[in-house]
Every structure is written in C-alpha cells, then in structure tokens.
Design an enzyme around this catalytic site. Structure first.
Site, short mmCIF file in Angstrom:
data_model
loop_
_atom_site.label_atom_id
_atom_site.label_comp_id
_atom_site.label_asym_id
_atom_site.label_seq_id
_atom_site.Cartn_x
_atom_site.Cartn_y
_atom_site.Cartn_z
N GLU A 17 0.80 -1.23 0.00
CA GLU A 17 0.00 0.00 0.00
C GLU A 17 0.83 1.29 0.00
O GLU A 17 0.30 2.36 0.31
CB GLU A 17 -0.98 0.01 1.20
N TYR B 97 -7.15 -4.95 15.87
CA TYR B 97 -5.71 -5.08 15.64
C TYR B 97 -4.98 -4.27 16.70
O TYR B 97 -5.16 -3.05 16.80
CB TYR B 97 -5.35 -4.60 14.24
N HIS C 255 -10.84 2.80 18.51
CA HIS C 255 -11.76 1.75 18.97
C HIS C 255 -11.22 1.11 20.23
O HIS C 255 -10.02 0.88 20.36
CB HIS C 255 -11.84 0.63 17.92
N HIS D 17 -3.72 2.70 16.27
CA HIS D 17 -4.13 3.39 15.05
C HIS D 17 -5.34 4.25 15.35
O HIS D 17 -6.10 3.98 16.28
CB HIS D 17 -4.43 2.38 13.93
N VAL D 18 -5.50 5.29 14.54
CA VAL D 18 -6.59 6.25 14.75
C VAL D 18 -7.42 6.30 13.47
O VAL D 18 -6.88 6.34 12.36
CB VAL D 18 -6.02 7.65 15.08
N HIS D 19 -8.74 6.28 13.63
CA HIS D 19 -9.66 6.30 12.48
C HIS D 19 -10.05 7.75 12.18
O HIS D 19 -10.44 8.47 13.11
CB HIS D 19 -10.93 5.51 12.80
N1 GTA Z 1 -5.58 0.13 4.54
O1 GTA Z 1 -4.91 -4.35 5.05
C1 GTA Z 1 -5.49 -3.33 5.42
C2 GTA Z 1 -6.43 -3.30 6.50
N2 GTA Z 1 -6.91 -4.25 7.35
C3 GTA Z 1 -6.59 -5.65 7.39
C4 GTA Z 1 -7.78 -3.65 8.21
N3 GTA Z 1 -7.85 -2.35 7.91
C5 GTA Z 1 -7.02 -2.09 6.86
N4 GTA Z 1 -6.75 -0.94 6.22
C6 GTA Z 1 -5.86 -0.97 5.21
N5 GTA Z 1 -5.25 -2.13 4.84
O2 GTA Z 1 -10.92 0.24 9.99
C7 GTA Z 1 -8.61 -1.34 8.62
C8 GTA Z 1 -10.00 -1.80 8.99
C9 GTA Z 1 -10.29 -0.98 10.24
C10 GTA Z 1 -8.92 -0.71 10.82
C11 GTA Z 1 -8.69 -1.51 12.07
O3 GTA Z 1 -7.97 -1.11 9.86
O4 GTA Z 1 -10.93 -1.57 7.96
P1 GTA Z 1 -9.83 -1.80 14.41
O5 GTA Z 1 -8.60 -2.49 14.89
O6 GTA Z 1 -10.46 -0.85 15.32
O7 GTA Z 1 -10.76 -2.96 13.95
O8 GTA Z 1 -9.51 -1.02 13.07
P2 GTA Z 1 -12.30 -3.03 13.53
O9 GTA Z 1 -12.89 -1.69 13.38
O10 GTA Z 1 -12.97 -4.03 14.37
O11 GTA Z 1 -12.15 -3.72 12.16
P3 GTA Z 1 -13.05 -3.68 10.95
O12 GTA Z 1 -12.33 -4.55 9.97
O13 GTA Z 1 -13.33 -2.28 10.56
O14 GTA Z 1 -14.41 -4.41 11.38
C12 GTA Z 1 -15.48 -3.77 12.02
C13 GTA Z 1 -16.77 -4.08 11.28
O15 GTA Z 1 -16.73 -3.37 10.05
C14 GTA Z 1 -16.96 -5.53 10.86
O16 GTA Z 1 -17.50 -6.34 11.83
C15 GTA Z 1 -17.88 -5.35 9.69
O17 GTA Z 1 -19.19 -5.13 10.16
C16 GTA Z 1 -17.45 -4.08 9.04
N6 GTA Z 1 -16.55 -4.25 7.91
C17 GTA Z 1 -15.28 -4.67 7.96
N7 GTA Z 1 -14.72 -4.70 6.74
C18 GTA Z 1 -15.66 -4.28 5.88
C19 GTA Z 1 -15.68 -4.10 4.48
N8 GTA Z 1 -14.60 -4.35 3.71
N9 GTA Z 1 -16.81 -3.66 3.93
C20 GTA Z 1 -17.89 -3.37 4.68
N10 GTA Z 1 -17.93 -3.52 6.03
C21 GTA Z 1 -16.85 -3.98 6.62
#
Ligand code: GTA
Length: 323
Positions: free
Chosen positions: A171, A259, A254, A263-265
C-alpha cells in the site's frame, strides 16, 4: 512463525491451506499476497448480509484455502449521474398514475462492486464477520491485567498487514501523509473499507510507527505528543488532499480494536461507519483531554466495550465470574 495447530499432517503446504486457528500465525512473512482469483471463489456460508447496507459477507474457499469475501454496492455519486441516466438500459417495472418504477442497467464501469478478500482466513475472521448477538463488558483495571491482556497476547489477529504498511511492503502508493519520526510519527492512508470513489464515506487510518502501544489501555501522558501530532498533522493532510475540514471528521479510536497496534480512524462525519457507536468509539480529542486531566485515566478507569457472543474473550470473562 508458529506451526498451525489443527492436525498432524506433516505436509507443510497442506497444513498452510487449512483454516488456521492460531491468530498470531495469521500473517505471512511480510510480503503482500499475490492477486486472488475471485472468479474461483467457492461460496460456502453467508456470514451476514444487509439489504439496507447492500453488502454480503461470505465464507468459502479459493484454491482450497479458507477465504472470506465481502461484496458491497457503492454509493451513486453526482459526477456519474448524467452518464448513468443517459447510457443505462431501461426496463419499466410498473406504472400507476403518476408513479412508475424501472430497472436500470448501467454500463459496467458505472456498476462496480467494492470487493474485499481475506485469504487465508482464520476462524477468528469468520467469527468477526458472522452476525451474532453482542454483549457489553465493563472491564476494570484488574480485568484488563488478568483477563484481557493475557488473552490478546495469545489470541489477537496478526498485525503483519500493519508492518507491511510501515515498511512500505504494501500500500505504499496509497499513503496520503507520513511523519517518519520513530516516536511521534505515523502513516496516514485510506482504510480498506474506503474505495476513494466519493468523499461521503471518507475513511482513513493513521498507523503509528512505534510498535509498543497496543491500544487505548496503554496510553499515558508520555503519548500526548504522539496523539496531538496525529490529530494536528492528520487533519491538515486530509484538508490538503481532500478539502475536508476538521469539523466534518470523526477522529477516533476503537476499544477493543481488532488489531493491537495503535491506530486512529479518520471518518467522514456523514458516514455511519461500523464501530462508530458510543460503546466502541473514543474521540481522539477526548482521549487527549482525559490524559491531560488524569495521567492514569486509561490504566485505571473501567472501560466498557461490546463483544460478540462467541468471542473467546467473553468466555474468559464468564470463567472469571465477571459477566
Ligand atoms: N488500509 O490491510 C489493510 C487493513 N486491514 C486488514 C484492516 N484495515 C485495513 N486498512 C488498510 N489495509 O478500519 C482497517 C480496517 C479498520 C482498521 C482496524 O484497519 O478496515 P480496528 O482495529 O479498530 O478494527 O480497526 P475493527 O474496526 O474491528 O475492524 P473492521 O475490519 O473495521 O471491522 C469492524 C466491522 O466493520 C466488521 O464487523 C464489519 O461489520 C465491518 N466491515 C469490515 N470490513 C468491511 C468491508 N470491507 N466492507 C464493509 N464492512 C466492513
């Protein structure tokens, strides 16, 4: 890398293709995976779908490997409207007085579907995306030390993807801003939930360079320069690149994250992203103020978070008689 723990097959290739249960083993050796053949995805079980959100989360297989695919219809934006209305095939469904409905079939390039693939997927990924009941946990300082911390040290998702970003192995071309300082620096890039086609659902993440901060729980006043730097430079970079001002952004962490690498959203205020609700989201500005007011805030306070019914952490809290 620890060996997969789900069988006695000695063929390492076969072993690797099985669903991994050891979450700390979920990453690779640091090299990004090759492109997956989505057309070869064998549909297994629907984990969740939503007519309102227009997405579907599916568990299946790609080349014999466990996989999850997430398909999501993307918003229709103003800039594509003229072409969409002009060039779509139109089929009348019904007409009644002044009312009528149609099926439009837009040209393929206006009809994209955002697709996320996780392969090989672990059991923990499957559970994460499976729709299930959630409960609230009130985690005291003691609970964190005796239940949560040992659990996340043994069970959390691999953060290899995070290291790949920090080391520019993946990326790198998507980076919006970087402050390379090892203590207060971070990388800002689009979250993989954002396809960057429109600003309505703008979503970026700032990933810190230092590797010793797991989550909110580890934060002390020592981290204030880091947090202030992320807020200030992250907002500035987003304004510069996307012309979105601070007043239109929800900048938050979060707890619990998925993970455990800080990290900050940065999310558009107009986008109700998953994880924005009050039981999981902590505004960065509040975090900074809490640490200014009370250096021990995130070490000592009880923190509440939602947890899914079949999350093993919930079982640990139950075993400890805490829920
Ligand atoms: N750029 O490889 C990556 C990557 N990964 C593996 C995770 N993230 C990444 N970003 C890049 N490259 O916002 C992002 C995730 C997340 C952040 C980690 O890193 O998208 P977090 O540790 O607080 O974890 O944040 P969180 O928020 O639980 O994770 P995530 O994946 O956002 O899941 C929360 C909910 O979001 C899921 O239960 C699901 O309902 C929804 N969701 C997840 N992925 C998707 C998707 N692709 N499309 C739609 N909804 C989704």
């Amino acid at each position: 890398m620890a060996a997969p723990q789900n069988g006695g097959d000695s063929d390492p290739q076969k072993e690797a293709k099985r669903l991994k249960t050891d979450e700390n083993d979920a990453g690779n050796e640091g090299e990004p995976a090759a492109e997956m053949s989505i057309s070869g995805f064998e549909v297994g079980r629907i984990l969740r779908d939503s007519a309102r959100e227009k997405n579907i989360f599916v568990h299946g297989k790609i080349d014999d490997q466990e996989a999850i695919i997430i398909l999501e219809k993307t918003p229709i934006t103003q800039d594509v409207l003229p072409e969409m209305l002009k060039n779509s095939t139109q089929m009348l469904e019904m007409r009644n007085d002044i009312y009528s409905t149609y099926q439009l079939q837009p040209p393929p390039r206006l009809n994209g579907i955002k697709t996320t693939v996780i392969c090989p997927a672990t059991e923990k990924h499957v559970k994460k995306y499976l729709r299930q009941e959630t409960f609230l946990i009130e985690e005291t300082e003691d609970d964190y030390q005796s239940i949560t911390l040992p659990y996340i040290n043994s069970q959390s998702f691999s953060v290899q993807w995070v290291y790949n970003i920090l080391e520019k192995k993946a990326e790198a071309d998507r980076i919006v801003f970087e402050d390379p300082d090892p203590q207060v620096g971070f990388v800002l890039l689009p979250d993989f939930k954002w396809d960057q086609k429109q600003l309505d659902d703008l979503y970026l993440i700032a990933i810190v360079h230092r590797r010793d901060v797991k989550s909110l729980r580890d934060l002390t006043p020592d981290h204030l320069p880091l947090l202030r730097n992320i807020r200030e430079k992250g907002l500035e970079a987003i304004m510069k690149r996307f012309s979105v001002p601070a007043s239109k952004l929800r900048v938050m962490l979060h707890y619990q994250p998925s993970y455990y690498h800080l990290h900050v959203h940065f999310i558009s205020l107009d986008y109700e992203a998953p994880g924005c609700s009050v039981e999981r989201a902590h505004l960065l500005i509040d975090v900074i103020q809490n640490l200014q007011d009370d250096p021990e805030y995130y070490r000592k306070h009880t923190l509440t978070f939602p947890i899914r019914a079949d999350d093993a952490l919930l079982t640990k809290f139950k075993e400890a008689g805490r829920v």
